[in-house]
Write a protein that holds these residues in place. Structure first.
Motif, PDB file in Angstrom:
ATOM      1  N   ASP A  27      11.410   3.136  -3.191  1.00 12.14           N
ATOM      2  CA  ASP A  27       9.989   3.018  -3.512  1.00 12.14           C
ATOM      3  C   ASP A  27       9.561   4.203  -4.371  1.00 12.14           C
ATOM      4  O   ASP A  27       9.357   5.298  -3.869  1.00 12.14           O
ATOM      5  N   SER A  66       4.486  -1.000  -2.495  1.00  9.52           N
ATOM      6  CA  SER A  66       4.989  -0.316  -1.297  1.00  9.52           C
ATOM      7  C   SER A  66       4.902  -1.230  -0.081  1.00  9.52           C
ATOM      8  O   SER A  66       5.786  -1.199   0.781  1.00  9.52           O
ATOM      9  N   HIS A  86       1.709   5.968  -4.173  1.00 12.83           N
ATOM     10  CA  HIS A  86       1.275   5.012  -5.186  1.00 12.83           C
ATOM     11  C   HIS A  86       1.346   3.593  -4.647  1.00 12.83           C
ATOM     12  O   HIS A  86       2.119   3.326  -3.766  1.00 12.83           O
TER      13      HIS A  86
HETATM   14 MG   LIG Z   1       3.301   2.569  -3.566  1.00 11.15          MG
END
Ligand SMILES: [Mg+2]
Ligand SMILES: Nc1ncnc2c1ncn2[C@@H]1O[C@H](COP(=O)(O)OP(=O)(O)O)[C@@H](O)[C@H]1O
Lengths: 292, 280
Positions: free
Chosen positions: A184, A53, A292
């Motif tokens: 994402d 991310s 995440h």
């Molecule tokens: Mg992530």
């Protein structure tokens, strides 16, 4: 612009050189170097906390850069003026695991936010004041139609299911028509039917020229991509065609990830048991999904 | 420290054990209590001795004066109080909104240059400062200021409520705007929306129901405040109460105070009911 017509199929869109990002002294990305070609399909994988991310946020300058250089469409992303930055960002479309729509606005308005970036202040204000149903352009209607939510245009986004919300996010993307799509974990919180549907739309946009970069939770989906980049502890540990992604390779990429070891023992993915979208009504509205 | 008793299993520890911090805190509270009791001539005996006169005062209030003239004066006063409080909250909200928007810090400043940051800091601090001045001066003081400037009547009272409400609401509005889930706002900014657009379509819609609820609550506060602004000549039912008090017309005071209580309770109920709806 990110890809001018003459370099649509050749040339680099994204270039990362020795990119490092730290949060409170802890490295999230370390000396990351790689490039992405215009029109490419790229899947990014890695354990939770690997920096996926953060990588995506670097590509929209949503996070401060520790060191290194990010070049998008030939422009040094982190030294652009605010105006130029917004111009570049308008060419980048994003989808997130937690949808990140505005829950109080209707699905139609959320979708039409894909074209708000190009508006001047006066038009923005007018669009804001005309309200949910009045201001929808043909483009927005067509996008909602395409993802099968034409009848939900006036519904508050918070009242939609998770899968529907992710489709609204895709509609926003269709309205925006970006040259670069950053997704994402778009499938981490949606059902398999929506997953296929969204993936299909994204691949379609890619076939029309948009560069597609996805961060994927599900290795099986990643295998369908021509190129896979794996991150581990903020570094690239694999970069190549998905055929080279062997079990050994995967084991070292995901070593020590408890959720993976769990799913290795139980080959049935948790959502595969549910046939249709209605069966699981996923997190509604807000930021209900853990990142995440 | 680790005596055997502390190791005993089971729940406990709700009452903290000895600690220097707590002991000092207790001493400070006790000290301040004594100091304040001395400073205010606080005296329970005196209070009990006062029950006689208080009883007389209360008994003289009954029966309340329900003559047509008194009822009419009460009605006029109540209506005026109501109007002052409503207009005060409304004007306050109108002034508070733009100031709170300026007084909200945008978080999406990654990679922004020093001068860009500085440029944003100026309107932010200016509007925050203005709101602080509006808020920290109590409405009754604002009323005195406006009465001196504009003369007696409900107009200076309304202005006083408006200014104080603007200060309170402005602070609460900008806190609401800042507390809104930031990811939808960031998502908008990441696809090229300007600050103004991200605010309008990302932050504001998420804060709107909070704004309405806060404004209604401020209206409740205003109707209570408006009843005493009359004591300094700034209109409303307080003026009637003060005059009747000075004339020892306690039955009339009873009617006025009773009516005030009823209206305050009604507005509270009404506003609370709406606010409860908004919460869902
Ligand atoms: Mg992530
Ligand atoms: N805003 C933040 N503040 C502090 N630490 C962060 C922040 N965002 C990410 N991190 C940390 O950076 C690392 C990488 O996070 P992230 O990029 O979200 O990983 P992934 O998406 O691969 O799961 C993690 O250790 C995470 O805790």
């Amino acid at each position: 612009m990110i890809s001018s017509p003459n370099n649509k199929s050749s040339g680099r869109v994204i270039l990362l050189e020795d990119v490092s990002v730290r949060f409170d002294g802890v490295a999230a990305l370390s000396d990351m170097t790689f490039e992405i070609e215009a029109g490419e399909q790229l899947a990014v994988i890695g354990t939770s906390g690997a920096g996926k991310s953060t990588l995506f946020r670097v590509l929209t300058r949503s996070v401060a850069l520790g060191s290194g250089r990010v070049t998008i469409g030939g422009q040094d992303l982190y030294s652009l003026s605010r105006r130029r930055l917004n111009g570049l960002r308008r060419r980048i479309g994003t989808i997130y695991q937690a949808y990140n729509l505005v829950p109080q606005l209707s699905a139609g308005v959320n979708a039409s936010l894909g074209e708000v970036g190009g508006m001047g202040s006066l038009r923005t204000l007018r669009a804001f004041l005309t309200g949910p149903d009045a201001g929808l352009s043909e483009r927005v209607r067509a996008a909602l139609e395409e993802i099968g939510l034409a009848d939900k245009a006036g519904v508050r986004t918070a009242d939609l299911s998770g899968g529907q919300q992710q489709r609204v996010a895709v509609a926003r993307l269709l309205v925006q028509r970006p040259d670069l799509i950053l997704a994402d974990e778009p499938f981490a919180a949606v059902d398999p039917v929506t997953t296929e549907r969204v993936l299909e739309t994204l691949l379609h946009l890619n076939s029309e020229g948009a560069t597609l970069v996805l961060n994927l939770h599900d290795v099986e989906i990643a295998r369908r991509f021509p190129r896979v980049v794996a991150l581990r502890e903020g570094r690239v540990v694999f970069d190549g065609p998905s055929e080279r992604l062997t079990e050994d390779e995967l084991a070292s990429i995901y070593a020590g990830d408890p959720s993976r070891e769990e799913s290795a023992r139980n080959p049935d993915p948790p959502f595969a048991r549910h046939g249709n979208e209605g069966a699981i009504r996923l997190t509604e509205g807000r930021d209900g999904v853990s990142s995440h | 420290m680790a005596s055997p008793r502390t190791e005993r299993p089971g729940i406990g520890g709700a009452v903290p054990r000895f600690s220097w911090k707590i002991s000092i805190a207790v001493l400070v509270v006790l000290g301040l209590t004594g100091y304040s009791v001395a400073g205010t001539d606080f005296n329970i005996v005196e209070l009990l001795r006062g029950t006689g006169p208080a009883e007389r005062f209360v008994s003289e209030m009954f029966p309340p004066d329900l003559s047509a003239a008194t009822l009419q004066a009460t009605g006029t006063g109540i209506v005026e109080t109501f109007q002052m409080s409503f207009l005060g909250a409304l004007l306050g909200a109108v002034v508070a909104f733009p100031l709170s928007a300026l007084g909200t810090q945008e978080i999406a400043t990654a990679g922004a240059s020093r001068s860009e940051r500085l440029l944003r800091a100026v309107p932010y601090h200016l509007s925050r400062m203005l709101l602080n001045v509006f808020r920290s001066v109590p409405d009754i003081l604002w009323a005195l200021v406006f009465v001196v400037a504009l003369g007696l009547g409900p107009f200076p009272g309304t202005l006083a409520l408006a200014v104080h409400s603007a200060g309170v609401l402005g602070k609460l509005y900008s806190e609401t705007l800042e507390a809104v889930p930031s990811r939808p706002v960031e998502a908008l900014a990441a696809t090229g929306a300007s600050d103004f657009q991200a605010f309008l379509f990302g932050r504001l819609p998420q804060a709107m129901s909070g704004f309405t609820s806060l404004t209604l609550y401020q209206w409740e506060c205003n109707i209570r405040s408006a009843t005493i602004l009359g004591f300094v000549g700034a209109g409303g039912i307080g003026q009637e109460i003060l005059i009747s008090m000075n004339l020892f017309d306690y039955p009339k005071v009873a009617t006025l105070v009773g009516a005030t209580i009823i209206v305050v309770l009604l507005v509270d109920r009404f506003s609370a009911a709406i606010r409860r709806r908004l919460a869902y």
